[in-house]
Design a protein around this motif. Structure first.
Motif, PDB file in Angstrom:
ATOM      1  N   PRO A  32       3.718   3.591   3.815  1.00 33.18           N
ATOM      2  CA  PRO A  32       3.062   2.279   3.755  1.00 33.18           C
ATOM      3  C   PRO A  32       2.860   1.854   2.296  1.00 33.18           C
ATOM      4  O   PRO A  32       2.573   2.682   1.444  1.00 33.18           O
ATOM      5  N   ASP A  33       3.033   0.576   2.051  1.00 24.09           N
ATOM      6  CA  ASP A  33       2.856   0.033   0.704  1.00 24.09           C
ATOM      7  C   ASP A  33       1.738  -1.008   0.732  1.00 24.09           C
ATOM      8  O   ASP A  33       1.863  -2.027   1.420  1.00 24.09           O
ATOM      9  N   PRO A  34       0.640  -0.755   0.003  1.00 24.37           N
ATOM     10  CA  PRO A  34      -0.455  -1.741  -0.028  1.00 24.37           C
ATOM     11  C   PRO A  34       0.002  -3.127  -0.493  1.00 24.37           C
ATOM     12  O   PRO A  34      -0.536  -4.125  -0.042  1.00 24.37           O
ATOM     13  N   ALA A  35       1.015  -3.182  -1.367  1.00 23.05           N
ATOM     14  CA  ALA A  35       1.517  -4.472  -1.849  1.00 23.05           C
ATOM     15  C   ALA A  35       2.185  -5.276  -0.738  1.00 23.05           C
ATOM     16  O   ALA A  35       2.361  -6.484  -0.863  1.00 23.05           O
ATOM     17  N   LEU A  36       2.556  -4.593   0.352  1.00 26.97           N
ATOM     18  CA  LEU A  36       3.183  -5.258   1.496  1.00 26.97           C
ATOM     19  C   LEU A  36       2.208  -5.334   2.678  1.00 26.97           C
ATOM     20  O   LEU A  36       2.630  -5.395   3.832  1.00 26.97           O
ATOM     21  N   GLY A  37       0.914  -5.253   2.402  1.00 27.86           N
ATOM     22  CA  GLY A  37      -0.074  -5.290   3.467  1.00 27.86           C
ATOM     23  C   GLY A  37      -0.047  -4.044   4.344  1.00 27.86           C
ATOM     24  O   GLY A  37      -0.417  -4.090   5.506  1.00 27.86           O
ATOM     25  N   PRO A  46      10.705  -5.436 -12.593  1.00 24.42           N
ATOM     26  CA  PRO A  46       9.657  -5.503 -11.567  1.00 24.42           C
ATOM     27  C   PRO A  46      10.091  -4.874 -10.233  1.00 24.42           C
ATOM     28  O   PRO A  46       9.312  -4.189  -9.586  1.00 24.42           O
ATOM     29  N   TYR A  47      11.339  -5.102  -9.829  1.00 25.50           N
ATOM     30  CA  TYR A  47      11.834  -4.502  -8.578  1.00 25.50           C
ATOM     31  C   TYR A  47      11.901  -2.981  -8.701  1.00 25.50           C
ATOM     32  O   TYR A  47      11.518  -2.263  -7.784  1.00 25.50           O
ATOM     33  N   ALA A  64       2.720  -2.415   5.228  1.00 24.55           N
ATOM     34  CA  ALA A  64       4.025  -2.224   5.876  1.00 24.55           C
ATOM     35  C   ALA A  64       4.771  -1.099   5.160  1.00 24.55           C
ATOM     36  O   ALA A  64       4.623  -0.906   3.953  1.00 24.55           O
ATOM     37  N   ALA A  65       5.569  -0.366   5.914  1.00 19.97           N
ATOM     38  CA  ALA A  65       6.312   0.758   5.329  1.00 19.97           C
ATOM     39  C   ALA A  65       7.502   0.253   4.525  1.00 19.97           C
ATOM     40  O   ALA A  65       8.127  -0.747   4.883  1.00 19.97           O
ATOM     41  N   ARG A  66       7.791   0.946   3.451  1.00 20.17           N
ATOM     42  CA  ARG A  66       8.980   0.673   2.649  1.00 20.17           C
ATOM     43  C   ARG A  66       9.485   1.995   2.102  1.00 20.17           C
ATOM     44  O   ARG A  66       8.745   2.967   1.979  1.00 20.17           O
ATOM     45  N   GLY A  71      13.227 -10.609  -2.342  1.00 18.82           N
ATOM     46  CA  GLY A  71      12.126 -10.549  -1.394  1.00 18.82           C
ATOM     47  C   GLY A  71      11.338  -9.265  -1.440  1.00 18.82           C
ATOM     48  O   GLY A  71      10.828  -8.817  -0.424  1.00 18.82           O
ATOM     49  N   TRP A  72      11.203  -8.682  -2.624  1.00 21.88           N
ATOM     50  CA  TRP A  72      10.577  -7.364  -2.713  1.00 21.88           C
ATOM     51  C   TRP A  72       9.112  -7.353  -2.316  1.00 21.88           C
ATOM     52  O   TRP A  72       8.552  -6.302  -2.051  1.00 21.88           O
ATOM     53  N   LEU A  73       8.469  -8.523  -2.213  1.00 16.47           N
ATOM     54  CA  LEU A  73       7.085  -8.583  -1.728  1.00 16.47           C
ATOM     55  C   LEU A  73       7.009  -9.074  -0.278  1.00 16.47           C
ATOM     56  O   LEU A  73       5.923  -9.327   0.231  1.00 16.47           O
ATOM     57  N   ASP A  74       8.146  -9.176   0.385  1.00 13.16           N
ATOM     58  CA  ASP A  74       8.209  -9.634   1.770  1.00 13.16           C
ATOM     59  C   ASP A  74       8.498  -8.432   2.671  1.00 13.16           C
ATOM     60  O   ASP A  74       9.560  -7.825   2.567  1.00 13.16           O
ATOM     61  N   PRO A  75       7.555  -8.070   3.562  1.00 12.22           N
ATOM     62  CA  PRO A  75       7.777  -6.900   4.422  1.00 12.22           C
ATOM     63  C   PRO A  75       9.050  -6.989   5.262  1.00 12.22           C
ATOM     64  O   PRO A  75       9.635  -5.974   5.602  1.00 12.22           O
TER      65      PRO A  75
END
Length: 152
Positions: free
Chosen positions: A131-136, A55-56, A138-140, A27-31
């Protein structure tokens, strides 16, 4: 009575891939499915290395230090043997509120074998939560870089 084989443990040392690092890698693209701590990210990155999940690894590498070339060579004879977390520095050394709750350090030793020869990687890794733009937005947590302690 037949014995059923217990599920294999997670490569990071956790109980099972499906309940340990698997949800993060899948789920690496799921916030909502991001590692909640720097240590969880470090463990999931180790697992990604063992599974060849480039990719991860790239998605969780801070953009300022992310490599542009391949990081996993499919032709390399590499076998991961185990992970030992030495310390999650913020959790163990700081009893008070940290100066920057969005930065953390994790010390670990990863054992591996290359072309039949055993080796170990001892690193103190630095992580940032941003914040990660790839997650909209959301912080990661991201892996930034690491230092290699001198051998005693």
């Amino acid at each position: 009575m037949s014995k059923s084989k217990p599920p294999a443990g997670c490569p990071c040392g956790g109980p099972a891939l499906a309940t340990c690092c698997g949800p993060f890698l899948d789920g690496w693209l799921d916030p909502a499915r991001q590692p909640p701590t720097a240590q969880a990210l470090m463990r999931s990155r180790y697992t990604a290395y063992t599974l060849g999940n480039e990719p991860y690894l790239l998605a969780t590498w801070h953009p300022s230090t992310r490599p542009t070339e391949r990081i996993i060579d499919p032709e390399e004879s590499l076998q991961w043997l185990g992970l030992e977390v030495k310390s999650a520095l913020r959790l163990r050394q700081r009893k008070v509120e940290p100066a920057n709750p969005d930065e953390d350090f994790v010390e670990f030793v990863a054992r591996f074998r290359v072309a039949g020869k055993g080796q170990r990687l001892h690193e103190v890794s630095r992580f940032l939560r941003e914040p990660d733009p790839a997650l909209g937005g959301a912080a990661r947590w991201f892996y930034v870089d690491g230092e290699f302690p001198e051998k005693a």
